[in-house]
Design a protein around this motif. Structure first.
Motif, PDB file in Angstrom:
ATOM      1  N   ALA A 100     -33.436 -15.162 -19.033  1.00  0.00           N
ATOM      2  CA  ALA A 100     -34.604 -15.970 -19.929  1.00  0.00           C
ATOM      3  C   ALA A 100     -34.804 -15.327 -21.196  1.00  0.00           C
ATOM      4  CB  ALA A 100     -35.712 -15.640 -19.011  1.00  0.00           C
ATOM      5  N   GLU A 101     -35.244 -16.291 -21.828  1.00  0.00           N
ATOM      6  CA  GLU A 101     -35.658 -15.698 -23.582  1.00  0.00           C
ATOM      7  C   GLU A 101     -36.676 -14.435 -23.329  1.00  0.00           C
ATOM      8  OE1 GLU A 101     -37.880 -17.845 -27.247  1.00  0.00           O
ATOM      9  OE2 GLU A 101     -36.885 -19.390 -25.930  1.00  0.00           O
ATOM     10  N   GLY A 102     -36.330 -13.674 -24.440  1.00  0.00           N
ATOM     11  CA  GLY A 102     -36.998 -12.510 -24.445  1.00  0.00           C
ATOM     12  C   GLY A 102     -36.510 -11.500 -23.281  1.00  0.00           C
ATOM     13  N   ASP A 103     -35.592 -11.668 -22.633  1.00  0.00           N
ATOM     14  CA  ASP A 103     -35.064 -10.500 -21.722  1.00  0.00           C
ATOM     15  C   ASP A 103     -34.386  -9.711 -22.525  1.00  0.00           C
ATOM     16  OD1 ASP A 103     -36.308 -11.596 -19.300  1.00  0.00           O
ATOM     17  OD2 ASP A 103     -34.006 -12.570 -18.690  1.00  0.00           O
ATOM     18  N   ASP A 156     -37.546  -8.003 -18.412  1.00  0.00           N
ATOM     19  CA  ASP A 156     -38.344  -8.858 -19.050  1.00  0.00           C
ATOM     20  C   ASP A 156     -39.181  -8.000 -20.036  1.00  0.00           C
ATOM     21  OD1 ASP A 156     -41.196  -8.311 -17.814  1.00  0.00           O
ATOM     22  OD2 ASP A 156     -39.878  -8.658 -16.214  1.00  0.00           O
ATOM     23  N   GLU A 157     -39.686  -8.466 -21.198  1.00  0.00           N
ATOM     24  CA  GLU A 157     -40.310  -7.857 -21.948  1.00  0.00           C
ATOM     25  C   GLU A 157     -41.714  -7.005 -21.523  1.00  0.00           C
ATOM     26  OE1 GLU A 157     -40.800 -10.330 -25.966  1.00  0.00           O
ATOM     27  OE2 GLU A 157     -40.874 -11.591 -24.301  1.00  0.00           O
TER      28      GLU A 157
END
Length: 107
Positions: A49-52, A65-66
């Motif tokens: 996912a975006e931000g991983d 994840d963030e």
């Protein structure tokens, strides 16, 4: 800023054995509230996912994840096979204690 988690060659090897990359999946390691010690690990095959934060090796990926990343700074993600079963494990230097199952911890 803490160090990112480290993934052992054995963990990447196991991901290859189960065909994670062939399925377009990565091993997601997340930290959630709950469990018998306050926090618990969530480990599953998932999409990136975006931000991983993406950790790569042997053509395989492990993602964090963030929100979970600060809890896993300097941790080691491994795969073990024991009499009680085979599983991905996390050795986390940030955890002040953990439960016997190794899935729950406190800080």
């Amino acid at each position: 800023m803490s160090l990112p988690p480290r993934v052992t060659p054995r963990a990447f090897e196991r991901l290859s054995e189960i065909g994670a990359a062939e399925q377009g999946k990565a091993l997601r390691v997340a930290v959630e509230g709950g469990g018998c010690s306050g926090f618990q690990y969530q480990i599953e095959l998932d999409d990136v996912a975006e931000g991983d934060t993406v950790l790569e090796g042997s053509g395989e990926k492990v993602v964090v994840d963030e929100v979970s990343l600060p809890f896993l700074g300097g941790a080691t993600i491994d795969f073990t096979e024991e009499l009680i079963g085979a599983r991905f494990t996390i050795e986390n230097p940030n955890a002040s204690s953990s439960c016997g199952c190794g899935v729950s911890f406190s800080m």
